[in-house]
Design an enzyme around this catalytic site. Structure first.
Site, PDB file in Angstrom:
ATOM      1  N   VAL A  93     -15.132   0.515   1.488  1.00 34.93           N
ATOM      2  CA  VAL A  93     -15.269  -0.667   2.343  1.00 34.93           C
ATOM      3  C   VAL A  93     -14.228  -1.737   2.002  1.00 34.93           C
ATOM      4  CG1 VAL A  93     -17.122  -1.612   0.855  1.00 34.93           C
ATOM      5  CG2 VAL A  93     -16.866  -2.448   3.178  1.00 34.93           C
ATOM      6  N   LYS A 115      -8.040   9.028  -3.249  1.00 32.38           N
ATOM      7  CA  LYS A 115      -7.676  10.121  -4.159  1.00 32.38           C
ATOM      8  C   LYS A 115      -8.340  11.439  -3.784  1.00 32.38           C
ATOM      9  CE  LYS A 115     -10.807   9.441  -8.130  1.00 32.38           C
ATOM     10  NZ  LYS A 115     -10.827   9.059  -9.545  1.00 32.38           N
ATOM     11  N   THR A 123     -18.928   3.897  -1.040  1.00 30.61           N
ATOM     12  CA  THR A 123     -19.256   3.318   0.262  1.00 30.61           C
ATOM     13  C   THR A 123     -19.934   4.361   1.148  1.00 30.61           C
ATOM     14  OG1 THR A 123     -17.373   1.826   0.096  1.00 30.61           O
ATOM     15  CG2 THR A 123     -18.296   2.173   2.295  1.00 30.61           C
ATOM     16  N   GLN A 126     -26.894   3.627   1.113  1.00 27.97           N
ATOM     17  CA  GLN A 126     -28.081   3.931   1.905  1.00 27.97           C
ATOM     18  C   GLN A 126     -28.713   2.669   2.477  1.00 27.97           C
ATOM     19  OE1 GLN A 126     -30.837   6.222  -0.473  1.00 27.97           O
ATOM     20  NE2 GLN A 126     -29.397   7.884  -0.822  1.00 27.97           N
ATOM     21  N   GLY A 178     -28.274  -0.693   2.887  1.00 29.43           N
ATOM     22  CA  GLY A 178     -27.678  -1.497   3.939  1.00 29.43           C
ATOM     23  C   GLY A 178     -26.829  -2.649   3.437  1.00 29.43           C
ATOM     24  N   GLU A 196     -35.113  -5.512   0.049  1.00 31.85           N
ATOM     25  CA  GLU A 196     -34.967  -4.760  -1.207  1.00 31.85           C
ATOM     26  C   GLU A 196     -35.268  -5.681  -2.366  1.00 31.85           C
ATOM     27  OE1 GLU A 196     -31.425  -2.337  -1.599  1.00 31.85           O
ATOM     28  OE2 GLU A 196     -31.325  -2.062   0.558  1.00 31.85           O
ATOM     29  N   HIS A 204     -29.686   1.831 -11.487  1.00 28.85           N
ATOM     30  CA  HIS A 204     -30.643   1.837 -10.369  1.00 28.85           C
ATOM     31  C   HIS A 204     -31.930   2.493 -10.849  1.00 28.85           C
ATOM     32  CE1 HIS A 204     -32.371   2.403  -6.399  1.00 28.85           C
ATOM     33  NE2 HIS A 204     -31.365   1.737  -5.853  1.00 28.85           N
ATOM     34  N   ARG A 222     -33.435  -5.197 -10.113  1.00 26.73           N
ATOM     35  CA  ARG A 222     -33.295  -3.824 -10.614  1.00 26.73           C
ATOM     36  C   ARG A 222     -33.328  -3.670 -12.119  1.00 26.73           C
ATOM     37  NH1 ARG A 222     -28.771  -1.627  -6.507  1.00 26.73           N
ATOM     38  NH2 ARG A 222     -30.256  -1.743  -4.805  1.00 26.73           N
ATOM     39  N   HIS A 247     -25.379   2.929 -11.725  1.00 29.86           N
ATOM     40  CA  HIS A 247     -25.261   2.758 -10.275  1.00 29.86           C
ATOM     41  C   HIS A 247     -24.105   1.848  -9.866  1.00 29.86           C
ATOM     42  CE1 HIS A 247     -26.664   2.715  -6.160  1.00 29.86           C
ATOM     43  NE2 HIS A 247     -26.763   1.391  -6.166  1.00 29.86           N
ATOM     44  N   ARG A 273     -26.511  -7.433 -10.283  1.00 31.84           N
ATOM     45  CA  ARG A 273     -26.225  -7.548  -8.850  1.00 31.84           C
ATOM     46  C   ARG A 273     -27.501  -7.509  -8.020  1.00 31.84           C
ATOM     47  NH1 ARG A 273     -25.020  -3.491  -4.551  1.00 31.84           N
ATOM     48  NH2 ARG A 273     -25.903  -2.044  -6.032  1.00 31.84           N
ATOM     49  N   SER A 296     -23.241  -5.630  -2.295  1.00 33.89           N
ATOM     50  CA  SER A 296     -21.871  -5.212  -2.598  1.00 33.89           C
ATOM     51  C   SER A 296     -21.117  -4.671  -1.396  1.00 33.89           C
ATOM     52  CB  SER A 296     -21.828  -4.246  -3.760  1.00 33.89           C
ATOM     53  OG  SER A 296     -22.724  -3.225  -3.550  1.00 33.89           O
TER      54      SER A 296
HETATM   55  P1  FAD Z   1     -15.588   2.841  -3.115  1.00 34.07           P
HETATM   56  O1  FAD Z   1     -16.345   2.877  -1.854  1.00 34.07           O
HETATM   57  O2  FAD Z   1     -16.168   3.547  -4.270  1.00 34.07           O
HETATM   58  O3  FAD Z   1     -14.155   3.449  -2.790  1.00 34.07           O
HETATM   59  C1  FAD Z   1     -13.209   3.680  -3.801  1.00 34.07           C
HETATM   60  C2  FAD Z   1     -11.966   4.284  -3.177  1.00 34.07           C
HETATM   61  O4  FAD Z   1     -10.922   4.273  -4.140  1.00 34.07           O
HETATM   62  C3  FAD Z   1     -12.118   5.723  -2.732  1.00 34.07           C
HETATM   63  O5  FAD Z   1     -11.470   5.878  -1.492  1.00 34.07           O
HETATM   64  C4  FAD Z   1     -11.333   6.524  -3.781  1.00 34.07           C
HETATM   65  O6  FAD Z   1     -10.756   7.718  -3.303  1.00 34.07           O
HETATM   66  C5  FAD Z   1     -10.250   5.522  -4.132  1.00 34.07           C
HETATM   67  N1  FAD Z   1      -9.659   5.728  -5.452  1.00 34.07           N
HETATM   68  C6  FAD Z   1     -10.245   5.576  -6.664  1.00 34.07           C
HETATM   69  N2  FAD Z   1      -9.357   5.841  -7.641  1.00 34.07           N
HETATM   70  C7  FAD Z   1      -8.190   6.144  -7.034  1.00 34.07           C
HETATM   71  C8  FAD Z   1      -6.909   6.518  -7.494  1.00 34.07           C
HETATM   72  N3  FAD Z   1      -6.630   6.645  -8.797  1.00 34.07           N
HETATM   73  N4  FAD Z   1      -5.952   6.785  -6.584  1.00 34.07           N
HETATM   74  C9  FAD Z   1      -6.211   6.689  -5.259  1.00 34.07           C
HETATM   75  N5  FAD Z   1      -7.406   6.331  -4.755  1.00 34.07           N
HETATM   76  C10 FAD Z   1      -8.384   6.072  -5.638  1.00 34.07           C
HETATM   77  N6  FAD Z   1     -24.264  -1.337  -1.876  1.00 34.07           N
HETATM   78  C11 FAD Z   1     -24.817  -2.057  -0.886  1.00 34.07           C
HETATM   79  O7  FAD Z   1     -24.448  -3.219  -0.680  1.00 34.07           O
HETATM   80  N7  FAD Z   1     -25.750  -1.496  -0.080  1.00 34.07           N
HETATM   81  C12 FAD Z   1     -26.196  -0.212  -0.245  1.00 34.07           C
HETATM   82  O8  FAD Z   1     -27.026   0.259   0.503  1.00 34.07           O
HETATM   83  C13 FAD Z   1     -25.643   0.543  -1.314  1.00 34.07           C
HETATM   84  N8  FAD Z   1     -26.062   1.818  -1.539  1.00 34.07           N
HETATM   85  C14 FAD Z   1     -25.461   2.534  -2.528  1.00 34.07           C
HETATM   86  C15 FAD Z   1     -25.828   3.869  -2.730  1.00 34.07           C
HETATM   87  C16 FAD Z   1     -25.197   4.634  -3.680  1.00 34.07           C
HETATM   88  C17 FAD Z   1     -25.615   6.061  -3.894  1.00 34.07           C
HETATM   89  C18 FAD Z   1     -24.170   4.056  -4.474  1.00 34.07           C
HETATM   90  C19 FAD Z   1     -23.472   4.875  -5.530  1.00 34.07           C
HETATM   91  C20 FAD Z   1     -23.804   2.741  -4.284  1.00 34.07           C
HETATM   92  C21 FAD Z   1     -24.435   1.971  -3.318  1.00 34.07           C
HETATM   93  N9  FAD Z   1     -24.077   0.658  -3.111  1.00 34.07           N
HETATM   94  C22 FAD Z   1     -24.651  -0.060  -2.101  1.00 34.07           C
HETATM   95  C23 FAD Z   1     -22.925   0.081  -3.797  1.00 34.07           C
HETATM   96  C24 FAD Z   1     -21.724   0.120  -2.842  1.00 34.07           C
HETATM   97  O9  FAD Z   1     -21.789   1.296  -2.086  1.00 34.07           O
HETATM   98  C25 FAD Z   1     -20.408   0.082  -3.590  1.00 34.07           C
HETATM   99  O10 FAD Z   1     -20.412  -0.947  -4.534  1.00 34.07           O
HETATM  100  C26 FAD Z   1     -19.268  -0.157  -2.620  1.00 34.07           C
HETATM  101  O11 FAD Z   1     -19.318   0.770  -1.576  1.00 34.07           O
HETATM  102  C27 FAD Z   1     -17.939  -0.050  -3.337  1.00 34.07           C
HETATM  103  O12 FAD Z   1     -16.922  -0.084  -2.378  1.00 34.07           O
HETATM  104  P2  FAD Z   1     -15.415  -0.052  -2.838  1.00 34.07           P
HETATM  105  O13 FAD Z   1     -14.611  -0.117  -1.595  1.00 34.07           O
HETATM  106  O14 FAD Z   1     -15.172  -1.071  -3.873  1.00 34.07           O
HETATM  107  O15 FAD Z   1     -15.236   1.366  -3.583  1.00 34.07           O
HETATM  108  C1  SIN Z   2     -30.208   1.277  -2.319  1.00 33.03           C
HETATM  109  O1  SIN Z   2     -30.268   1.651  -1.155  1.00 33.03           O
HETATM  110  O2  SIN Z   2     -31.170   1.239  -3.096  1.00 33.03           O
HETATM  111  C2  SIN Z   2     -28.899   0.855  -2.862  1.00 33.03           C
HETATM  112  C3  SIN Z   2     -28.640  -0.503  -2.459  1.00 33.03           C
HETATM  113  C4  SIN Z   2     -27.605  -1.095  -3.346  1.00 33.03           C
HETATM  114  O3  SIN Z   2     -27.174  -0.487  -4.314  1.00 33.03           O
HETATM  115  O4  SIN Z   2     -27.237  -2.236  -3.064  1.00 33.03           O
END
Ligand code: FAD
Ligand code: SIN
Length: 556
Positions: free
Chosen positions: A35, A55, A63, A67, A69, A134, A256, A302, A363, A398, A403
């Site tokens: 995201v 990568k 992202t 789940q 939201g 939540e 989590h 959490r 988490h 958090r 996030s």
């Molecule tokens: P990410 O979405 O993790 O993306 C990282 C990107 O970096 C990927 O494209 C990867 O390929 C790239 N990358 C990494 N290293 C390299 C490299 N060396 N070279 C090139 N590319 C690289 N948060 C909420 O707010 N609501 C939710 O409902 C929620 N549910 C979640 C459920 C789960 C199972 C998990 C694990 C997390 C959840 N979170 C939630 C947290 C949230 O999803 C993440 O904090 C957020 O999506 C992180 O986004 P980001 O863009 O920072 O990184």
């Molecule tokens: C979840 O759906 O429990 C994850 C939400 C989050 O990590 O913010």
């Protein structure tokens, strides 16, 4: 094309052997396609060329897995102050208020941005956005898609916008090994000029950029039990560290409370929204226990629920507790959580009639690369957004579903600031500072699994000085045999990055002699006023700099 520059060359912990690499030029290089990266790219593309790296495949990120939201003030009975307050309370007095206020104020506009681009949020019968609740939220303020597949729909929406933007190029399966910087790496003026990347088909290449945005996600793969995607190996934190950037509050990692507990199965997340819809936590004997721990019971923040589970497991000598969602019935659960229903059916579990076995798992990475509110790090030309970044938003813990919103709000701001960044430059020559070593090579897979086990055992939910010291010794040992090597593939590079991230988390956890938020020290069980501060870590400094709360910019 950028003008060539004769700045002296410098070190790269993960180097390459050839000077004759293919070279690519862009205005802004975004490392990461979750995201934060996609939102940053869309913003930066308004005023220049952008390259985005992933990568792995585009569906591999935290992202994509999201789940529950996205939290934002939408309901009529909600208020900005309430979302701010809930975030501050969850953060256990360590949040930076200005950052929290920025996030909350920009939230509704980011939801509108997504709706304008076609994001299909779930709707109530009257057509308004369906809102769930939540842990830690005093109001229903979380929008979601397809019940429990918010992340997938968010990525689909952002990628659709990206693919109709000609100034953005996506490089999939393209691993960023290291940042390219000018300067001597010894504290002199540094500037990030691009990155070295590797693609399995095209090999190594250099991407020069006026600005680089790290959006690489967190370090969740450091722990044996984790809900995180395989990509979460701390590459961004490690790259920024090697480039001399400041890294803040790494001791704070969120566990989590409810990951699926089935021996041999991945620790798939069971969304907190399941508790938001009324599911209760019980032990094997069917006893609820969170009511005795916190007034919000199962919906406490959490860190409190995770510790509550660990303590109950110790009391009843068991390895998992259970989520009881039977009140929803099979059809009700399927309608609200279709993805979870399908995943659980694969293990023969029907939440309408069966208890769901759960345990806490790593988490979310709260600490990270220090940035100001525009995503600027302490190194010129380098920005960071999303889970890799630290801007004081989450404090010591958090708040759920903050996030994805963070990725949107601060991804947008980083993209905007990076697109206004300086003039392009390239280095005349690039050298490595890895000295030849005759130490033996350790087995990569074995070192990695030993590291993640040690992190879970010694640097997990409950910590102590002795355990942390033991972990530091082990990390130092593996680092001696791994950081002095030139690896040719992703397994070696990821292990090197995990070791750097693991060392930062453990050193910070040893430094913080108190219990606050996600960081629990059994030898220092109370919060201490002298630790109402951030620890700032930098390469070449053995001790952290301590920065008082109050101004995010002071940490950058
Ligand atoms: P990410 O979405 O993790 O993306 C990282 C990107 O970096 C990927 O494209 C990867 O390929 C790239 N990358 C990494 N290293 C390299 C490299 N060396 N070279 C090139 N590319 C690289 N948060 C909420 O707010 N609501 C939710 O409902 C929620 N549910 C979640 C459920 C789960 C199972 C998990 C694990 C997390 C959840 N979170 C939630 C947290 C949230 O999803 C993440 O904090 C957020 O999506 C992180 O986004 P980001 O863009 O920072 O990184
Ligand atoms: C979840 O759906 O429990 C994850 C939400 C989050 O990590 O913010």
């Amino acid at each position: 094309m950028p003008a060539s520059e004769a700045t002296p060359d410098r070190r790269y912990l993960i180097p390459f052997r050839s000077q004759l690499l293919p070279q690519v030029f862009t205005d802004v290089l975004v490392i990461g396609s979750g995201v934060a990266g996609l939102r940053a790219a869309l913003e930066a593309s308004a005023s220049g060329e952008v390259i985005v790296l992933a990568k792995g495949p585009l569906d591999r990120s935290n992202t994509w897995l999201a789940q529950g939201g996205i939290a934002a003030v939408i309901a009529e009975d909600d208020a900005f102050d309430s979302h701010v307050e809930d975030t501050l309370v969850a953060g256990a007095s360590l949040c930076e208020r200005a950052t929290v206020e920025r996030l909350v104020a920009d939230g509704p506009a980011e939801i509108d941005f997504l709706i304008e681009r076609g994001m299909r949020f779930d709707r109530a019968l009257d057509g308004s956005l369906a809102l769930t609740r939540e842990g830690g939220h005093h109001c229903r303020r979380i929008v979601h898609s397809d019940g429990d597949a918010t992340g997938r729909e968010l990525v689909r929406t952002l990628l659709a916008s990206v693919s109709s933007t000609p100034s953005i190029r996506m490089f999939e399966q393209c691993f960023a090994l290291d940042l390219l910087t000018s300067g001597d790496g010894q504290g002199g003026e540094e500037r990030v000029l691009g990155a070295i990347t590797h693609h399995p088909k095209y090999g190594l290449q250099i991407i020069w950029a006026r600005a680089v945005i790290l959006a690489t996600g967190g370090v969740g793969q450091l722990w044996r039990e984790t809900t995180n995607s395989r990509i979460a190996t701390g590459d961004g934190v490690a790259m920024a560290w090697r480039a001399g950037a400041k890294i803040v509050d790494m001791e704070f990692a969120q566990f989590h409370p409810t990951a699926l507990y089935i021996a041999g199965a991945p620790r798939s997340l069971i969304s907190e929204a399941v508790r938001g819809e009324g599911a209760k936590l019980v032990d094997r004997a069917g006893r609820r226990f969170m009511e005795h721990v916190h007034p919000l019971a199962e919906l406490a923040p959490r860190d409190i629920v995770s510790r509550g589970i660990v303590e109950q497991l110790a009391r009843v000598q068991d390895s998992c507790v259970f989520l009881d969602a039977k009140h929803m019935g099979s059809a009700g659960f399927r309608a609200r959580f279709p993805g979870l229903t399908q995943m659980l059916a694969g293990y023969g579990i029907d939440p309408g009639t069966d208890l769901i076995p759960v345990t806490p798992a790593a988490h979310y990475t709260i600490g990270g690369v220090a940035t100001d509110l525009q995503g600027r790090t302490s190194v010129a030309g380098l920005f960071a957004a999303g889970e890799v970044a630290w801007n004081g938003l989450h404090g010591a813990n958090r708040l759920a579903s903050n996030s994805l919103l963070e990725g949107l709000v601060f991804g947008q701001r980083a993209g905007s600031a990076a697109s206004r960044e300086g003039t392009p430059r390239v280095l005349a020559r690039i050298v490595s500072d890895i000295r030849p070593s005759d130490r033996a090579e350790l087995d990569l897979a074995d070192s990695r699994s030993s590291l993640t086990s040690a992190m879970w055992r010694n640097v997990g939910i409950m910590r102590s000085a002795a355990g942390l010291e033991g972990a530091l010794d082990m990390i130092a040992f593996w680092s001696r045999y791994s950081l002095d090597k030139i690896f040719d593939d992703i397994h070696g590079w990821e292990l090197q990055n995990l070791l750097i991230a693991g060392s930062l988390v453990t050193r910070a956890a040893a430094w913080r002699e108190e219990s606050r938020g996600t960081h629990t020290r059994i030898d220092f069980p109370r919060q201490e006023d002298r630790f109402l501060a951030h620890s700032v870590w930098q390469r070449h400094a053995l001790e952290p700099t301590i920065t008082a709360l109050g101004e995010v910019g002071a940490c950058v």
